[in-house]
Scaffold this motif. Structure first.
Motif, mmCIF file in Angstrom:
data_model
loop_
_atom_site.group_PDB
_atom_site.id
_atom_site.type_symbol
_atom_site.label_atom_id
_atom_site.label_comp_id
_atom_site.label_asym_id
_atom_site.label_seq_id
_atom_site.Cartn_x
_atom_site.Cartn_y
_atom_site.Cartn_z
ATOM 1 N N LEU A 184 -3.276 -1.717 4.122
ATOM 2 C CA LEU A 184 -2.731 -2.486 5.237
ATOM 3 C C LEU A 184 -1.646 -1.681 5.965
ATOM 4 N N HIS A 185 -0.926 -0.915 5.213
ATOM 5 C CA HIS A 185 0.073 -0.062 5.852
ATOM 6 C C HIS A 185 -0.592 0.962 6.764
ATOM 7 N N ARG A 186 -1.676 1.534 6.257
ATOM 8 C CA ARG A 186 -2.387 2.504 7.091
ATOM 9 C C ARG A 186 -2.916 1.818 8.341
ATOM 10 N N GLU A 187 -3.469 0.647 8.161
ATOM 11 C CA GLU A 187 -4.022 -0.059 9.320
ATOM 12 C C GLU A 187 -2.911 -0.469 10.282
ATOM 13 N N SER A 188 -1.801 -0.854 9.719
ATOM 14 C CA SER A 188 -0.694 -1.239 10.609
ATOM 15 C C SER A 188 -0.150 -0.020 11.358
ATOM 16 N N THR A 189 -0.185 1.112 10.705
ATOM 17 C CA THR A 189 0.228 2.332 11.394
ATOM 18 C C THR A 189 -0.722 2.631 12.541
ATOM 19 N N ALA A 190 -2.002 2.514 12.216
ATOM 20 C CA ALA A 190 -2.998 2.746 13.265
ATOM 21 C C ALA A 190 -2.872 1.696 14.359
ATOM 22 N N LEU A 191 -2.519 0.492 13.940
ATOM 23 C CA LEU A 191 -2.380 -0.582 14.925
ATOM 24 C C LEU A 191 -1.195 -0.300 15.855
#
Lengths: 924, 232
Positions: B61-68
């Motif tokens: 989720l952190h990776r996705e939030s970074t990408a987000l």
């Protein structure tokens, strides 16, 4: 009886079915749901009980008839399975079968009813929806593939719905539960896909399948697992290989992760192979279990092209391996050759020189591109300088280098192969030394197995075993050849060449010995041992037609050509010659080295259907049929038979002739009986005066001659035409039947006694003592009484041959059937002589009437035609006359022809008093 | 609904108030009922495994939030850095407070749920500002969908580590009480939410990593050390 109303009831079922319940007289329980058009669900093979309810009082349950339709006909169920509940209800229990496709009906006979009610219809049917309850789905597996940089939301599952066909429609529902949300998708087959909102990485999911139909429901085992176990990622992307010159036996492999590690922590799997080998080697998985994007392959071959593939999977070993990545190819760097070149040689002696052909193959471990061979020739321990350099020609399987050495010298060659990095270890081979012939291997044999040709041998028993063996094979068809080396302890080897099936090969095993001569270490070839073999045998391509060299009536010789080597495709084990005739088939086996055969015990004058089978270990091939016929006779047999027959006939003829000659007299008597010669008769003595008048004896006796004309050939004419004369004949007692018949035959054989008696009757006034007895001669055939024909007949009648009579008779005119009878006391020969001498005119005249007339004595001269009296012939002359008479009838006629021409004059003459004898008698 | 309130350590100092025990028991039963009604099923996995999966999901989720956040900034036009520097009120903090790992773990769970309405509000705002096919909306939706997963994992981990803990009733989950915002304010608000959310996930990772070597081994004696939080 009940079938017709039942049929009617079934036909009316739709209408009956539409009636309201309160209007039906008959009803069935259980009743299917009206919304389910497929009918009442029932399980196949299980018992089904239906109850028929009668809603009219007059109807009786005893009259219920149960039936069902199988689509073609209505089948009435046996009454044994009926059960009466009460007067208005009956039930039946049946086993549900596949053929219950139509209505299951209950009908009742209502003819016994009296009252009329409002209900309608006396039968009712329901449809049965047959089938099985669903089986529990098994083997549930699910998978999610990668789309882009993430895993897809779609989870696809497969399961086994069971082996039994549920028959009826069955729904399968796939359920996936994650984070409290349950997704489902209804499917009708054995797989399905559920679309999630998002793939639940690092979450647990539950997956199950539910199968349901009208007969029940079955749920598979629930898969409760990590969602990562569903993952199948894409293979690693951008796989590349880096070759480093400094490390010729290593390749560095790099790739990109296909998905971020936060989604799936991947591990990898690497495999590699030499290009075009397709025999993959796998890197141990423990070496690639980390999340990594590179790996170094080591211990590879220098200057070799490799293919590499990579795949990945979750490190937790969940989910599925991805597909292999696409091939990445690279070549390792070059290194110096690590093995020695392969040498083989062939020597020929030319005078005092020995021509040596050295065949060179590059080292197996060339480790680079061979540039040249460096060849050193060591002769008598001295190396020729400078060494020869032979440029490498890569397109050839091996290269040739040729040199000469003195015949008795000891020499060997030393060869190294060079590439751009360095030289190979040297390979050497000694020139075969005539003075030292080393033994060959023994028991060489070849065996083809699983597409490989194996050669076996036994090592030679010798002190100092071979250090290695060389296997050389050569194709007997195109001469292609090659060799290979085997280690010293080998006793069998697989021929590694590109051998072709159905091609004969000579495989030679040559031991290589190590011998020391002075300061030289020689690798000397021993003697060769060769075996001929095939990699694979087949049936011959062609089989020659046999040629029939020669045939006899019971045998034939066949000849056929040897099958060309290129067409044999195997060792010919034998030939079989099959010949067939009239359904009888015979086979002769012939050794492979024989190409002719003599077929024996054949039937003569018979056609045989012949063909040849050429056999190898793989089978046989037949030649075309041809036909061969055996003659009826052997050559010369006909000639032999003809010669034998001719000889036999000749022998028979000779024997017959000999017998004829030997029994000439007997035959003569048989066929030509002797006629008494009156001239030499000794019955009576001539009177002296007669003897004195011997010159004219007839004149004295003519008066006693009587003439009788009798048609002995045609009694009818005699009886019919001469009826008037017969009485006179009877009166004179001169019936022809009472007298001898004349010349020849019985007349000739007539006894004197009879003649005497005749004379007595004819001339009763004479005494026996005073008169000379003469034979009374009755006219006979040919004595045609009248006309010119008569004269001819008379002429021919002189012949005693009875055979001529018919001819004469045929030529004789019908009216004149008179015969002359002589009753003269004069010897007849005189008359005959006279007759012969005077021509036939008298006879012609004599044939003019049919009467018996007693001639006048001494009237003979008057009766003659003036040709003179009768002249008594000498017996010898008589013989000559006889001989003339035995001629052909035509001749006789021809002879008589002039006489008949003179007949008109003669016919003018008075009729003679007697019919002269035409022919004389044979002298006795 | 999941608890939202004070952390009640299961094995802390002995309770002296019997009434409190009864009330806690009642709360536990209620919590269990709420949890079961939520449908989150916690498989019988080990502590380590659960913690590992929670950590993995937090990383994800952190990776996705970074990408987000990257995508968000890429879709806000020029001056996005300036926009993101503007502070917005009402955005949850990225830090998790607590005296021990149990309180911080509970706080992480609570804070994650606090972010949920803000993320939804940002998504609604961006749905008005971005075209329908914008990857930002898709990524936002994905992060929103992933949050319940992490929440579920934390819940299971809490149940595993602190089976007797009482989860307070969740706070308001509807629209955050924010004043009407203009477009700029909306962009700034969205950037603040996403930035803090990413920081929160980062902190959560650290907290979970710290927990990895302690909680599952010493469940009976929760560590008392504190971890410095990354603040934004």
């Amino acid at each position: 009886m009940a079938v017709f109303p039942l049929l009617l009831a079934v036909l009316l079922l739709p209408s009956v079915h539409a009636f309201q319940e309160n209007t039906r007289c008959v009803d069935i329980s259980p009743h299917p749901d009206p919304e389910q058009i497929s009918g009442l669900p029932v399980e196949l093979g299980k018992e089904f009980t239906a109850t028929c309810l009668l809603r009219q009082k007059d109807l009786n349950a005893n009259h219920i008839v149960w039936a069902y339709s199988n689509g073609h006909k209505v089948i009435t169920l046996p009454r044994e399975s009926y059960r009466k509940i009460n007067d208005s209800a009956g039930s039946i229990t049946v086993n549900v079968t596949q053929d219950m496709t139509g209505f299951f009906t209950c009908a009742v006979d209502h003819h016994h009813t009296i009252s009329q009610s409002d209900c309608k219809g006396y039968s009712y049917g329901i449809l049965l929806d047959r089938g099985y309850p669903p089986e529990k789905p098994t083997d549930l597996t699910c998978q999610t593939v990668q789309v882009g940089s993430r895993m897809s939301n779609n989870v696809t599952c497969h399961w086994n719905p069971g082996t039994r066909d549920p028959v009826m429609h069955t729904n399968y529902t796939l359920y996936i539960e994650e984070s409290g949300d349950v997704y489902h998708r209804r499917e009708s087959n054995s797989s399905g896909t559920v679309v999630l909102k998002i793939f639940p990485h690092h979450m647990d999911v539950k997956i199950w399948v539910e199968a349901e139909n009208r007969l029940g429901k079955a749920t598979s085992e629930v898969l409760n697992q990590d969602a990562d176990s569903l993952i199948k990622t894409n293979p690693p992307a951008k796989v590349r290989i880096i070759s480093e010159q400094a490390i010729p036996r290593s390749l560095l492999i790099q790739w990109n992760h296909t998905i971020d590690q936060t989604y799936v922590m991947l591990k990898y799997n690497i495999r590699f192979c030499e290009k075009d080998s397709h025999t993959w080697s796998e890197v141990p998985r423990k070496n690639t279990k980390d999340y990594q994007d590179s790996f170094r392959l080591q211990e590879l071959k220098p200057y070799t092209e490799y293919m590499v593939q990579v795949r990945c999977k979750s490190q937790k070993d969940l989910g599925y391996w991805s597909d292999w990545s696409r091939n990445a190819t690279a070549r390792t760097a070059e290194d110096q050759p690590s093995s020695k070149p392969d040498l083989w040689m062939n020597t020929t002696v030319d005078g005092d020189q020995k021509i040596v052909q050295v065949f060179l193959k590059k080292p197996l471990e060339s480790n680079g591109k061979i540039l040249q061979y460096e060849i050193k020739i060591v002769q008598g321990g001295v190396t020729r300088e400078p060494p020869s350099l032979l440029p490498f020609e890569g397109e050839k399987p091996f290269q040739l280098f040729e040199f000469t050495v003195p015949r008795q010298s000891v020499a060997y060659v030393n060869v190294t192969a060079n590439n751009s990095v360095g030289s190979s270890p040297p390979g050497d081979l000694a020139v075969p030394w005539m003075a030292l012939e080393l033994p060959a291997v023994s028991d060489v044999g070849a065996l083809a197995q699983d597409g490989l040709l194996w050669v076996r041998w036994s090592a030679p028993v010798l002190k100092g075993l071979p250090v290695e063996y060389v296997l050389q094979w050569v194709s007997l068809l195109d001469g292609a050849w090659d060799w290979q080396r085997e280690p010293r302890n080998a006793t069998k080897a697989c021929v590694k060449g590109n051998l072709q099936p159905f091609v004969p090969y000579n495989v030679t095993v040559v031991p290589i010995y190590h011998r020391r001569f002075r300061d030289m270490h020689l690798r000397l070839p021993g003697r060769a041992a060769t075996v001929t073999t095939y990699l694979e045998e087949g049936v011959p391509d062609v089989v020659p037609m046999a040629e029939v060299l020669q045939t006899w009536k019971s045998s034939a010789e066949l000849l056929w050509k040897e099958i060309p080597l290129v067409k044999q495709r195997g060792f010919i084990t034998h030939y079989i010659i099959i010949y067939e005739s009239k359904g009888v088939k015979t086979a002769e086996t012939v050794a492979p080295d024989m190409h002719s055969l003599i077929l024996k015990n054949l039937t003569k004058d018979t056609t045989y259907k012949v063909h040849i089978e050429a056999w190898t270990a793989a089978g046989y091939r037949k030649s075309d049929f041809f036909y061969m016929s055996t003659p009826k006779y052997d050559p010369g047999e006909i000639e032999l038979i003809v010669v034998c027959v001719c000889f036999g006939f000749l022998f028979f003829t000779i024997l017959t002739l000999r017998l004829c000659f030997k029994n000439k007299e007997t035959l003569k008597k048989k066929f030509w009986p002797q006629v008494p010669d009156p001239y030499n008769s000794t019955v009576a003595k001539w009177s002296p005066d007669l003897s004195a008048r011997a010159g004219t004896p007839k004149e004295t006796t003519l008066g006693d001659l009587s003439v009788v004309e009798v048609d002995v050939f045609d009694q009818k004419s005699l009886c019919d035409e001469d009826k008037t004369s017969l009485p006179a004949l009877k009166k004179d007692k001169y019936l022809s039947e009472e007298h001898s018949s004349g010349i020849g035959g019985s007349s000739c054989m007539s006894s004197p006694r009879q003649s005497v008696s005749d004379s007595d009757e004819a001339d009763s006034g004479q005494t026996t003592a005073s008169t000379v007895q003469y034979s009374s001669v009755v006219g006979y055939k040919g004595q045609t009484p009248g006309g010119g024909a008569a004269s001819t007949a008379a002429s021919s009648s002189s012949s005693s041959s009875s055979s001529s009579s018919s001819t004469v008779t045929a030529a004789t005119p019908a009216p004149a059937h008179t015969f002359a009878r002589s009753e003269s006391t004069q010897p007849l020969l005189d008359c005959e002589e006279q007759q012969e001498g005077s021509g036939q005119s008298g006879a012609g005249r004599g044939g003019g009437g049919s009467l018996f007339r007693r001639p006048h004595r001494g009237g003979f001269g008057d009766a003659g035609d003036g040709s003179g009296g009768p002249t008594q012939l000498h017996p010898s002359e008589q013989d000559e006359q006889d001989s003339l008479e035995f001629g052909p009838a035509e001749d006789a006629a021809a002879v008589e022809q002039p006489q008949t021409q003179t007949q008109p004059a003669a016919t003018q003459l008075p009729r003679p008093s007697y019919m002269p004898q035409q022919s004389g008698y044979r002298p006795q | 609904m999941r608890g939202h309130g004070r952390i009640a350590p299961a094995l802390g100092p002995p309770f002296k108030d019997n009434n409190l025990c009864v009330s806690l028991l009642v709360l536990l039963l209620v919590c269990t009922c709420v949890s079961s009604s939520q449908g989150v099923s916690c498989s019988q996995t080990s502590c380590c495994n659960s913690l590992q999966k929670t950590l993995q999901l937090t990383r994800l989720l952190h990776r996705e939030s970074t990408a987000l956040l990257k995508t968000y900034k890429a879709n806000q036009g020029e001056g996005v850095e300036l926009i993101c520097q503007a502070q917005s009120e009402g955005v949850p903090e990225a830090t998790v407070s607590g005296q021990d790992w149990a309180e911080r773990l509970m706080g992480t769970h609570v804070r994650l749920q606090e972010f949920a309405p803000h993320l939804r509000y940002v998504a609604e705002q961006q749905a008005d500002l971005q075209p329908a096919a914008s990857p930002l909306l898709n990524t936002l939706a994905q992060v929103q969908l992933r949050c319940p997963h992490l929440s579920g994992r934390l819940h299971c981990l809490l149940q595993l580590l602190l089976p007797n803990s009482v989860l307070e009733p969740p706070g308001p989950t509807g629209q955050p009480l924010l004043p009407p915002l203009n477009s700029f304010q909306q962009k700034a608000y969205g950037c603040n939410v996403l930035t803090r959310f990413r920081a929160f996930l980062f902190n959560s990772q650290r907290e979970l990593k710290a927990l990895r070597g302690v909680a599952c081994k010493r469940r009976t004696a929760p560590p008392s050390y504190t971890i410095g939080f990354h603040r934004h």
